[in-house]
Write an enzyme that holds these catalytic residues in place. Structure first.
Site, PDB file in Angstrom:
ATOM      1  CE  LYS A  23     -21.284  -2.109 -68.694  1.00  0.00           C
ATOM      2  NZ  LYS A  23     -19.805  -2.060 -68.694  1.00  0.00           N
ATOM      3  CG  ASN A  24     -19.444  -1.035 -65.084  1.00  0.00           C
ATOM      4  OD1 ASN A  24     -19.433  -1.909 -65.958  1.00  0.00           O
ATOM      5  ND2 ASN A  24     -19.357   0.243 -65.359  1.00  0.00           N
ATOM      6  NE  ARG A  93     -10.258  -1.963 -68.898  1.00  0.00           N
ATOM      7  CZ  ARG A  93      -8.979  -1.627 -69.007  1.00  0.00           C
ATOM      8  NH1 ARG A  93      -8.339  -1.788 -70.138  1.00  0.00           N
ATOM      9  NH2 ARG A  93      -8.334  -1.127 -67.976  1.00  0.00           N
ATOM     10  CB  CYS A 117     -16.176   0.655 -75.196  1.00  0.00           C
ATOM     11  SG  CYS A 117     -17.851   0.025 -75.188  1.00  0.00           S
ATOM     12  NE  ARG A 122     -11.449   1.035 -71.024  1.00  0.00           N
ATOM     13  CZ  ARG A 122     -12.676   0.530 -70.852  1.00  0.00           C
ATOM     14  NH1 ARG A 122     -13.372   0.135 -71.885  1.00  0.00           N
ATOM     15  NH2 ARG A 122     -13.173   0.401 -69.636  1.00  0.00           N
ATOM     16  N   PRO A 123      -4.860   1.343 -70.805  1.00  0.00           N
ATOM     17  CG  PRO A 123      -3.331   2.822 -69.859  1.00  0.00           C
ATOM     18  CD  PRO A 123      -4.589   2.775 -70.668  1.00  0.00           C
ATOM     19  CB  ILE A 124      -3.845  -3.449 -67.800  1.00  0.00           C
ATOM     20  CG1 ILE A 124      -2.768  -4.130 -68.656  1.00  0.00           C
ATOM     21  CG2 ILE A 124      -5.210  -3.545 -68.477  1.00  0.00           C
ATOM     22  CD1 ILE A 124      -2.962  -5.629 -68.802  1.00  0.00           C
ATOM     23  CG  ASP A 125      -0.181   1.734 -66.477  1.00  0.00           C
ATOM     24  OD1 ASP A 125      -1.359   1.722 -66.883  1.00  0.00           O
ATOM     25  OD2 ASP A 125       0.346   2.742 -65.983  1.00  0.00           O
ATOM     26  CG  ASP A 306     -19.256   4.729 -67.317  1.00  0.00           C
ATOM     27  OD1 ASP A 306     -19.214   3.789 -66.518  1.00  0.00           O
ATOM     28  OD2 ASP A 306     -18.307   5.016 -68.074  1.00  0.00           O
ATOM     29  NE  ARG A 398     -19.267  -4.282 -74.942  1.00  0.00           N
ATOM     30  CZ  ARG A 398     -17.946  -4.240 -75.129  1.00  0.00           C
ATOM     31  NH1 ARG A 398     -17.457  -3.768 -76.254  1.00  0.00           N
ATOM     32  NH2 ARG A 398     -17.127  -4.648 -74.195  1.00  0.00           N
TER      33      ARG A 398
HETATM   34  C1  EPZ Z   1     -14.435   1.066 -65.232  1.00  0.00           C
HETATM   35  O1  EPZ Z   1     -13.501   0.889 -66.281  1.00  0.00           O
HETATM   36  C2  EPZ Z   1     -15.797   0.875 -65.863  1.00  0.00           C
HETATM   37  N1  EPZ Z   1     -15.897  -0.473 -66.419  1.00  0.00           N
HETATM   38  C3  EPZ Z   1     -15.997   1.912 -66.980  1.00  0.00           C
HETATM   39  O2  EPZ Z   1     -17.325   1.754 -67.469  1.00  0.00           O
HETATM   40  C4  EPZ Z   1     -15.863   3.309 -66.372  1.00  0.00           C
HETATM   41  O3  EPZ Z   1     -15.961   4.260 -67.404  1.00  0.00           O
HETATM   42  C5  EPZ Z   1     -14.503   3.447 -65.677  1.00  0.00           C
HETATM   43  O4  EPZ Z   1     -14.355   2.390 -64.684  1.00  0.00           O
HETATM   44  C6  EPZ Z   1     -14.347   4.789 -64.966  1.00  0.00           C
HETATM   45  O5  EPZ Z   1     -15.372   4.949 -64.034  1.00  0.00           O
HETATM   46  C7  EPZ Z   1     -16.100  -1.519 -65.589  1.00  0.00           C
HETATM   47  O6  EPZ Z   1     -16.209  -1.363 -64.376  1.00  0.00           O
HETATM   48  C8  EPZ Z   1     -16.208  -2.871 -66.228  1.00  0.00           C
HETATM   49  P1  EPZ Z   1     -10.407   2.906 -64.835  1.00  0.00           P
HETATM   50  P2  EPZ Z   1     -11.913   0.779 -65.958  1.00  0.00           P
HETATM   51  O7  EPZ Z   1      -9.376   1.882 -64.641  1.00  0.00           O
HETATM   52  O8  EPZ Z   1     -11.725   0.022 -64.710  1.00  0.00           O
HETATM   53  C9  EPZ Z   1      -6.593   4.842 -66.775  1.00  0.00           C
HETATM   54  C10 EPZ Z   1     -18.998   1.504 -69.097  1.00  0.00           C
HETATM   55  O9  EPZ Z   1     -19.402   2.279 -69.968  1.00  0.00           O
HETATM   56  N2  EPZ Z   1      -5.909   3.608 -66.372  1.00  0.00           N
HETATM   57  O10 EPZ Z   1     -11.023   3.580 -63.655  1.00  0.00           O
HETATM   58  O11 EPZ Z   1     -11.244   0.304 -67.189  1.00  0.00           O
HETATM   59  C11 EPZ Z   1      -7.595   4.597 -67.899  1.00  0.00           C
HETATM   60  O12 EPZ Z   1      -6.955   4.621 -69.154  1.00  0.00           O
HETATM   61  C12 EPZ Z   1     -17.510   1.344 -68.844  1.00  0.00           C
HETATM   62  O13 EPZ Z   1     -19.740   0.800 -68.355  1.00  0.00           O
HETATM   63  C13 EPZ Z   1      -4.526   3.512 -66.564  1.00  0.00           C
HETATM   64  O14 EPZ Z   1      -3.879   4.438 -67.056  1.00  0.00           O
HETATM   65  O15 EPZ Z   1     -11.588   2.310 -65.736  1.00  0.00           O
HETATM   66  C14 EPZ Z   1      -8.565   5.744 -67.721  1.00  0.00           C
HETATM   67  O16 EPZ Z   1      -8.033   6.890 -68.350  1.00  0.00           O
HETATM   68  C15 EPZ Z   1     -16.660   2.151 -69.833  1.00  0.00           C
HETATM   69  N3  EPZ Z   1      -3.899   2.362 -66.196  1.00  0.00           N
HETATM   70  C16 EPZ Z   1      -8.592   5.970 -66.205  1.00  0.00           C
HETATM   71  O17 EPZ Z   1      -7.418   5.306 -65.688  1.00  0.00           O
HETATM   72  C17 EPZ Z   1      -4.576   1.296 -65.651  1.00  0.00           C
HETATM   73  O18 EPZ Z   1      -3.934   0.272 -65.312  1.00  0.00           O
HETATM   74  C18 EPZ Z   1      -9.810   5.371 -65.526  1.00  0.00           C
HETATM   75  O19 EPZ Z   1      -9.835   4.010 -65.855  1.00  0.00           O
HETATM   76  C19 EPZ Z   1      -5.979   1.411 -65.473  1.00  0.00           C
HETATM   77  C20 EPZ Z   1      -6.621   2.574 -65.841  1.00  0.00           C
END
Ligand code: EPZ
Length: 417
Positions: A23-24, A93, A117, A122-125, A306, A398
């Site tokens: 999926k990811n 997401r 979820c 889950r910020p996007i900063d 995960d 999902r």
């Molecule tokens: C990906 O999410 C995966 N989703 C998630 O899988 C997975 O848990 C996660 O990576 C960590 O491995 C997809 O690939 C679609 P991150 P993502 O950005 O990209 C913080 C599942 O169950 N962060 O690596 O959203 C964030 O809040 C899903 O399949 C910021 O602060 O994860 C988190 O604490 C759930 N600012 C940490 O980084 C940002 O701009 C890791 O998030 C982006 C992230």
């Protein structure tokens, strides 16, 4: 009518099952198709809700999409829209992955904030900071992200945190930006490498995925391709934890053992017998396992967040005590209250859970709060004595295709009602 899973637990698992496509991996790769105006065939396709949501978004953007049992066909020759509204982005997401390609291709786009979820803020900063470093002008207003990219340029970017999504967003955007963009402190998950390989198959030029620095040399044009998306390491890990928990003899087909090295190392410390043979992983367990004293979720290659909920389910029935630290998301213990309804002994303090193993879990009515918490409840139901009904299984759908059919292949008594 609410869909539920009815599980009659207490049976060992025996049999062979094929691991679905990731999926990811599919999500950023599907977004990446927008970087070219051509035809794509993505193999190893899996019919899950998150990919259906992404398909709907691509269709709104003008893509023509078909699928059969194992492949997704995407025609981006007429993709002409660069606006994605709330109704679409709230479902998944991964809608955030569209920012990069739309910006690179149309030099402007409007995308509503992503959903996903409820495992944390889950910020996007980090995504937006990186795109701004590439010269994008970004305005966030009324829940929408307005991006303008008349002056995009290559850059050297150090991510504040190795965010998977931000790494992928920036790889997607930089692919069509002239010059050499260097990304540092990037995520190293296998999905990043899969995206790199896909973009290079399209004619891109990216190196370094899987390491802590990625170099993207911009190209003028990309073309369509056929690509075999890698298998889903979290689905594979869920099967392995189910086998360890229920006991039996489970053979995974199409599993990439190196993507689950950390989990396999932990399970090898217990009484599981694990054999890896090419793209097959065999797990045998025939007695109650001893607890794993400490598990800490971290970016790849360490233990994946995960699989935290599914690992917690296993620890609830092991002999001894286990401490789980969830360091990646601030709200990812949704399964705890539900596991306790089944007789688990768990105490949570902030991001830490202390689990004392019990001999038996008992069937109950339990409610999924997110995708992986739902998977964890299925595993607990497979182990528990008596009947478990898992509610809110739309969360599970999902990320797992027909979970009840797959686990029935392994001898579980589980049906959708
Ligand atoms: C990906 O999410 C995966 N989703 C998630 O899988 C997975 O848990 C996660 O990576 C960590 O491995 C997809 O690939 C679609 P991150 P993502 O950005 O990209 C913080 C599942 O169950 N962060 O690596 O959203 C964030 O809040 C899903 O399949 C910021 O602060 O994860 C988190 O604490 C759930 N600012 C940490 O980084 C940002 O701009 C890791 O998030 C982006 C992230």
């Amino acid at each position: 009518m609410e869909n539920k899973l009815l599980i009659n637990g207490g049976r060992k698992l025996f049999g062979e099952v094929r691991v679905d496509g990731s999926k990811n991996s599919f999500l950023p790769i599907m977004a990446g198709c927008l970087l070219a105006e051509d035809d794509f065939c993505l193999n190893n396709f899996t019919h899950i809700e998150d990919l259906k949501a992404m398909t709907e978004i691509l269709e709104v953007l003008g893509c023509k999409i078909n699928c059969d049992k194992a492949s997704l066909y995407i025609d981006t020759k007429h993709s002409n829209n660069a606006k994605i509204t709330h109704e679409l982005t709230q479902k998944v997401r991964a809608s955030i992955f569209l920012l990069g390609p739309l910006l690179a291709k149309f030099r402007s786009c409007v995308v509503a904030y992503p959903g996903g979820c409820n495992i944390g803020a889950r910020p996007i900063d980090i995504h937006l900071k990186g795109l701004r470093s590439l010269g994008a002008k970004i305005i966030e207003k009324h829940g929408y992200i307005y991006c303008f990219g008349e002056n995009l340029h290559s850059a050297e970017i150090v991510l504040d945190f190795p965010s998977v999504g931000a790494t992928e967003s920036l790889m997607l955007c930089a692919t069509l930006i002239e010059g050499e963009t260097i990304l540092k402190n990037v995520a190293r998950e296998p999905e990043i490498e899969d995206l790199q390989n896909f973009i290079n198959t399209m004619g891109g030029d990216i190196r370094g995925a899987g390491c802590d620095q990625i170099v993207i040399r911009g190209v003028k044009k990309l073309h369509g391709c056929t690509y075999d998306v890698m298998s889903d390491r979290i689905i594979a890990g869920t099967y392995l934890l189910a086998g360890a928990m229920c006991g039996g003899d489970v053979l995974l087909d199409g599993a990439i053992a190196e993507h689950n090295e950390c989990l396999l190392a932990l399970l090898n410390q217990t009484a599981c017998q694990i054999d890896v043979l090419g793209d097959k992983i065999r797990l045998r367990a025939d007695k109650r396992l001893s607890s794993i004293s400490e598990i800490k979720t971290m970016p790849y290659p360490f233990f994946p967040t995960d699989l935290q909920a599914q690992m917690m389910a296993l620890q609830t029935v092991c002999e001894g005590a286990s401490v789980i630290y969830e360091t990646m998301f601030e709200n990812r213990f949704g399964q705890v209250m539900e596991l306790k309804k089944m007789g688990a002994d768990i105490v949570v303090k902030g991001q830490t859970a202390l689990i004392k193993g019990v001999k038996t879990l008992y069937g109950a009515d339990v409610f999924a709060t997110d995708l992986r918490a739902g998977a964890s409840l299925v595993l607990a139901g497979l182990k528990a004595e008596g009947y478990t009904t898992v509610h809110n299984i739309e969360f599970i759908d999902r990320g797992y295709e027909k979970i009840e059919e797959k686990y029935s292949l392994l001898g579980a008594d589980i049906k959708r009602i």
